[in-house]
Design a protein around this motif. Structure first.
Motif, PDB file in Angstrom:
ATOM      1  N   UNK A  11       0.848  -1.184   0.000  1.00 42.16           N
ATOM      2  CA  UNK A  11       0.000   0.000   0.000  1.00 42.16           C
ATOM      3  C   UNK A  11       0.887   1.239   0.000  1.00 42.16           C
ATOM      4  N   UNK A  12       0.447   2.303  -0.670  1.00 39.91           N
ATOM      5  CA  UNK A  12       1.234   3.538  -0.619  1.00 39.91           C
ATOM      6  C   UNK A  12       1.201   4.131   0.783  1.00 39.91           C
ATOM      7  N   UNK A  13       2.100   5.031   1.077  1.00 44.21           N
ATOM      8  CA  UNK A  13       2.149   5.676   2.394  1.00 44.21           C
ATOM      9  C   UNK A  13       1.008   6.686   2.489  1.00 44.21           C
ATOM     10  N   UNK A  14      -0.037   6.311   3.228  1.00 48.78           N
ATOM     11  CA  UNK A  14      -1.246   7.129   3.315  1.00 48.78           C
ATOM     12  C   UNK A  14      -1.623   7.479   4.743  1.00 48.78           C
ATOM     13  N   UNK A  31      -2.555  -3.306  -5.692  1.00 47.17           N
ATOM     14  CA  UNK A  31      -3.258  -4.031  -6.751  1.00 47.17           C
ATOM     15  C   UNK A  31      -4.679  -4.408  -6.333  1.00 47.17           C
ATOM     16  N   UNK A  32      -4.912  -4.593  -5.037  1.00 47.68           N
ATOM     17  CA  UNK A  32      -6.241  -4.948  -4.537  1.00 47.68           C
ATOM     18  C   UNK A  32      -7.245  -3.807  -4.707  1.00 47.68           C
ATOM     19  N   UNK A  33      -6.753  -2.592  -4.869  1.00 42.35           N
ATOM     20  CA  UNK A  33      -7.617  -1.411  -4.928  1.00 42.35           C
ATOM     21  C   UNK A  33      -8.017  -1.025  -6.346  1.00 42.35           C
ATOM     22  N   UNK A  34      -7.397  -1.617  -7.348  1.00 47.23           N
ATOM     23  CA  UNK A  34      -7.726  -1.301  -8.738  1.00 47.23           C
ATOM     24  C   UNK A  34      -9.175  -1.653  -9.021  1.00 47.23           C
ATOM     25  N   UNK A  35      -9.933  -0.679  -9.477  1.00 49.73           N
ATOM     26  CA  UNK A  35     -11.330  -0.894  -9.824  1.00 49.73           C
ATOM     27  C   UNK A  35     -12.313  -0.774  -8.679  1.00 49.73           C
ATOM     28  N   UNK A  54      -3.863   9.980  -2.960  1.00 49.66           N
ATOM     29  CA  UNK A  54      -2.576   9.279  -3.021  1.00 49.66           C
ATOM     30  C   UNK A  54      -2.751   7.909  -3.667  1.00 49.66           C
ATOM     31  N   UNK A  55      -3.809   7.207  -3.287  1.00 48.58           N
ATOM     32  CA  UNK A  55      -4.085   5.882  -3.859  1.00 48.58           C
ATOM     33  C   UNK A  55      -4.333   6.003  -5.359  1.00 48.58           C
ATOM     34  N   UNK A  56      -5.172   6.963  -5.754  1.00 48.42           N
ATOM     35  CA  UNK A  56      -5.468   7.141  -7.180  1.00 48.42           C
ATOM     36  C   UNK A  56      -4.193   7.450  -7.953  1.00 48.42           C
ATOM     37  N   UNK A  57      -3.366   8.334  -7.434  1.00 46.94           N
ATOM     38  CA  UNK A  57      -2.116   8.695  -8.093  1.00 46.94           C
ATOM     39  C   UNK A  57      -1.200   7.483  -8.233  1.00 46.94           C
ATOM     40  N   UNK A  58      -1.104   6.680  -7.179  1.00 50.72           N
ATOM     41  CA  UNK A  58      -0.251   5.484  -7.217  1.00 50.72           C
ATOM     42  C   UNK A  58      -0.780   4.481  -8.250  1.00 50.72           C
ATOM     43  N   UNK A  59      -2.098   4.320  -8.323  1.00 53.97           N
ATOM     44  CA  UNK A  59      -2.679   3.411  -9.311  1.00 53.97           C
ATOM     45  C   UNK A  59      -2.406   3.903 -10.731  1.00 53.97           C
ATOM     46  N   UNK A  60      -2.503   5.214 -10.942  1.00 53.16           N
ATOM     47  CA  UNK A  60      -2.295   5.785 -12.275  1.00 53.16           C
ATOM     48  C   UNK A  60      -0.874   5.541 -12.779  1.00 53.16           C
ATOM     49  N   UNK A  61       0.084   5.383 -11.875  1.00 51.62           N
ATOM     50  CA  UNK A  61       1.459   5.069 -12.279  1.00 51.62           C
ATOM     51  C   UNK A  61       1.527   3.718 -12.994  1.00 51.62           C
ATOM     52  N   UNK A  64      -3.731   2.124 -13.923  1.00 55.74           N
ATOM     53  CA  UNK A  64      -4.915   1.599 -13.244  1.00 55.74           C
ATOM     54  C   UNK A  64      -5.649   2.758 -12.601  1.00 55.74           C
ATOM     55  N   UNK A  65      -6.833   2.477 -12.047  1.00 57.64           N
ATOM     56  CA  UNK A  65      -7.624   3.541 -11.433  1.00 57.64           C
ATOM     57  C   UNK A  65      -8.592   2.944 -10.429  1.00 57.64           C
ATOM     58  N   UNK A  66      -9.071   3.796  -9.536  1.00 60.31           N
ATOM     59  CA  UNK A  66     -10.193   3.411  -8.697  1.00 60.31           C
ATOM     60  C   UNK A  66     -11.428   3.335  -9.593  1.00 60.31           C
TER      61      UNK A  66
END
Length: 67
Positions: A11-14, A31-35, A54-61, A64-66
């Motif tokens: 998980x990213x540092x949140x 990866x569990x948070x994608x979608x 932060x989660x959305x930004x990390x997924x976009x790298x 992927x996205x929420x």
């Protein structure tokens, strides 16, 4: 740019409250948070707008996205 991209395996540092909320809900890695719907995560106690961003930004790298 090695070391800059968030890992899909952690998980990213949140912040501790948001991390605890995710773990309690069964999310152990980015990866569990994608979608997952953003609104669903926003309902978790301890999950605020900053953590969601932060989660959305990390997924976009990882292209992927929420949900």
């Amino acid at each position: 740019m090695q070391g800059v991209t968030a890992s899909l395996d952690t998980l990213p540092k949140i912040g501790a409250p948001a991390t605890r909320a995710l773990h309690s809900a069964g999310y152990q890695a980015l990866r569990d948070l994608a979608g997952v719907p953003r609104a669903e995560l926003a309902e978790l106690h301890g999950m605020g707008p900053k953590a969601l961003a932060i989660i959305q930004s990390a997924l976009e790298e990882h292209d992927l996205s929420l949900g």
